[in-house]
Write a protein that holds these residues in place. Sequence first.
Motif, mmCIF file in Angstrom:
data_model
loop_
_atom_site.group_PDB
_atom_site.id
_atom_site.type_symbol
_atom_site.label_atom_id
_atom_site.label_comp_id
_atom_site.label_asym_id
_atom_site.label_seq_id
_atom_site.Cartn_x
_atom_site.Cartn_y
_atom_site.Cartn_z
ATOM 1 N N VAL A 1 -19.539 46.507 6.590
ATOM 2 C CA VAL A 1 -20.315 46.116 7.888
ATOM 3 C C VAL A 1 -21.387 46.967 7.844
ATOM 4 N N PHE A 2 -21.313 48.207 7.938
ATOM 5 C CA PHE A 2 -22.288 48.985 8.004
ATOM 6 C C PHE A 2 -23.542 48.954 7.203
ATOM 7 N N SER A 3 -23.181 48.462 6.030
ATOM 8 C CA SER A 3 -24.354 48.247 4.958
ATOM 9 C C SER A 3 -25.110 46.989 5.325
ATOM 10 N N HIS A 4 -24.779 46.478 6.256
ATOM 11 C CA HIS A 4 -25.620 45.068 6.790
ATOM 12 C C HIS A 4 -25.973 45.354 8.539
ATOM 13 N N SER A 5 -26.032 46.527 8.755
ATOM 14 C CA SER A 5 -26.394 47.108 10.224
ATOM 15 C C SER A 5 -27.487 48.008 10.333
ATOM 16 N N PRO A 6 -28.265 48.080 11.309
ATOM 17 C CA PRO A 6 -29.230 49.031 11.706
ATOM 18 C C PRO A 6 -28.406 49.926 12.694
ATOM 19 N N LEU A 7 -29.155 51.232 12.517
ATOM 20 C CA LEU A 7 -28.537 52.362 13.084
ATOM 21 C C LEU A 7 -27.971 52.295 14.412
ATOM 22 N N ASP A 8 -28.690 51.585 15.303
ATOM 23 C CA ASP A 8 -28.323 51.353 16.657
ATOM 24 C C ASP A 8 -27.063 50.879 16.669
ATOM 25 N N VAL A 9 -26.579 49.575 15.787
ATOM 26 C CA VAL A 9 -25.442 49.024 15.863
ATOM 27 C C VAL A 9 -24.046 49.933 15.364
ATOM 28 N N ILE A 10 -24.482 50.789 14.457
ATOM 29 C CA ILE A 10 -23.582 51.446 13.659
ATOM 30 C C ILE A 10 -23.249 52.776 14.951
ATOM 31 N N ASP A 11 -24.450 53.320 15.542
ATOM 32 C CA ASP A 11 -24.091 54.349 16.483
ATOM 33 C C ASP A 11 -23.369 53.514 17.478
ATOM 34 N N GLU A 12 -23.590 52.280 18.091
ATOM 35 C CA GLU A 12 -22.722 51.809 19.357
ATOM 36 C C GLU A 12 -21.108 51.769 18.784
ATOM 37 N N CYS A 13 -20.996 51.409 17.629
ATOM 38 C CA CYS A 13 -19.605 51.323 17.075
ATOM 39 C C CYS A 13 -18.933 52.882 17.307
ATOM 40 N N LEU A 14 -19.562 53.887 16.656
ATOM 41 C CA LEU A 14 -19.389 55.219 16.349
ATOM 42 C C LEU A 14 -19.073 56.047 17.916
ATOM 43 N N SER A 15 -19.906 55.291 19.000
ATOM 44 C CA SER A 15 -19.667 55.717 20.274
ATOM 45 C C SER A 15 -18.341 55.442 20.936
ATOM 46 N N HIS A 16 -17.656 54.382 20.658
ATOM 47 C CA HIS A 16 -16.618 53.646 21.120
ATOM 48 C C HIS A 16 -15.535 53.508 20.134
ATOM 49 N N VAL A 17 -15.447 53.784 18.980
ATOM 50 C CA VAL A 17 -14.203 53.709 18.118
ATOM 51 C C VAL A 17 -13.273 54.793 18.488
ATOM 52 N N GLY A 18 -13.662 56.210 18.797
ATOM 53 C CA GLY A 18 -12.778 57.298 19.134
ATOM 54 C C GLY A 18 -11.909 56.910 20.290
ATOM 55 N N ARG A 19 -12.108 56.031 21.134
ATOM 56 C CA ARG A 19 -11.270 55.626 22.254
ATOM 57 C C ARG A 19 -10.323 54.777 21.986
ATOM 58 N N VAL A 20 -10.276 54.167 20.837
ATOM 59 C CA VAL A 20 -9.337 53.087 20.498
ATOM 60 C C VAL A 20 -8.531 53.806 19.587
ATOM 61 N N LEU A 21 -8.724 54.926 18.933
ATOM 62 C CA LEU A 21 -7.915 55.693 17.962
ATOM 63 C C LEU A 21 -6.667 56.338 18.510
ATOM 64 N N ARG A 22 -5.648 56.009 17.760
ATOM 65 C CA ARG A 22 -4.554 56.918 18.351
ATOM 66 C C ARG A 22 -4.660 58.224 17.804
ATOM 67 N N PRO A 23 -3.712 59.136 18.138
ATOM 68 C CA PRO A 23 -3.998 60.662 17.754
ATOM 69 C C PRO A 23 -3.430 60.683 16.386
ATOM 70 N N GLY A 24 -4.284 61.090 15.596
ATOM 71 C CA GLY A 24 -3.948 61.145 14.106
ATOM 72 C C GLY A 24 -4.414 60.135 13.291
ATOM 73 N N GLY A 25 -5.068 58.926 14.159
ATOM 74 C CA GLY A 25 -5.616 57.876 13.459
ATOM 75 C C GLY A 25 -6.921 58.292 12.883
ATOM 76 N N PHE A 26 -7.581 57.416 12.039
ATOM 77 C CA PHE A 26 -8.842 57.351 11.381
ATOM 78 C C PHE A 26 -9.476 56.099 11.108
ATOM 79 N N PHE A 27 -10.871 56.254 11.012
ATOM 80 C CA PHE A 27 -11.911 55.152 10.942
ATOM 81 C C PHE A 27 -12.392 55.284 9.512
ATOM 82 N N ASP A 28 -12.218 54.336 8.715
ATOM 83 C CA ASP A 28 -12.966 54.151 7.391
ATOM 84 C C ASP A 28 -14.045 53.233 7.468
ATOM 85 N N PHE A 29 -14.999 53.468 6.863
ATOM 86 C CA PHE A 29 -16.267 52.466 6.744
ATOM 87 C C PHE A 29 -16.924 52.669 5.424
ATOM 88 N N THR A 30 -17.467 51.857 4.859
ATOM 89 C CA THR A 30 -18.332 51.713 3.642
ATOM 90 C C THR A 30 -19.630 51.528 4.114
#
Length: 265
Positions: free
Chosen positions: A177-206
């Motif tokens: 996904v990020f391999s096809h994304s400019p930085l502003d799209v990646i930043d948008e995702c990183l700005s919000h993904v922490g909110r939906v993660l449970r404690p101890g959860g993680f986000f993997d991206f290539t």
Amino acid sequence: MPTSTSPKALRSNRTALAHKVRYAVLNPGRVAPYVRRNARDTWLRLKHPNHVDYYRAVMASDTARNPEAAVGSRTHDRWLALGAMQYEYLLGHGLSPAHRMLDIGCGNLRAGWRFIDHLDSGNYYGIDISPDILISAKQTLTRFHLQDKLPHLTITQDLTLDFLPDAHFDVVHAHSVFSHSPLDVIDECLSHVGRVLRPGGFFDFTFDRTEGDEHQVLREDFYYRTETLIALAEKRGLHGRFMDDWETRKHGQSKIRVSVEPVAS
């Protein structure tokens, strides 16, 4: 030819004229397809200045030809192998049936059908910007007889994840996904993904990794330095780690894991 994670490839700038000439000489059969794709992409960029709208149009065009090729698999065997690679990696990192998983850019369920089969009913949530590829995803779901698992397959306009609940997912996953994304799209995702993660959860991206100048090709393929993406995650209050064990797999992209808490070594 070097692999895309070989030292030589990691220093390549694919937008440089010398690289293009050398590649054309070594791969003459790919010149005409590249020219056709460049012409199509130029037209689509003129019609759709916004990157998400542009890439949605790219996916519509590619999916109409071949849904499996649209997600980056030139053959069905490769489609199966890349899906298995993603699945087995997360299984080795503790993915359990009880976990809730968000699959960003789920495509036509190349890996998703395996995750759906493994997870408890209702625990898989796949999102994508392309309605065309989600139609193909539903066909994949039917082909593998996974209707009883009740997965969520949802179209999305952006990566704010605003329609999803707080602290809900144990694993968030974004492959190619990020391999096809400019930085502003990646930043948008990183700005919000922490909110939906449970404690101890993680986000993997290539991502497509470079150790030279960051660059893009046809506004479809973006090459980033590892430190750029980890710094972007840290800016959004996330901890990141380059996943060395992913590098042992036969895949051209690299992987980073981020989490709200420090990532375990």
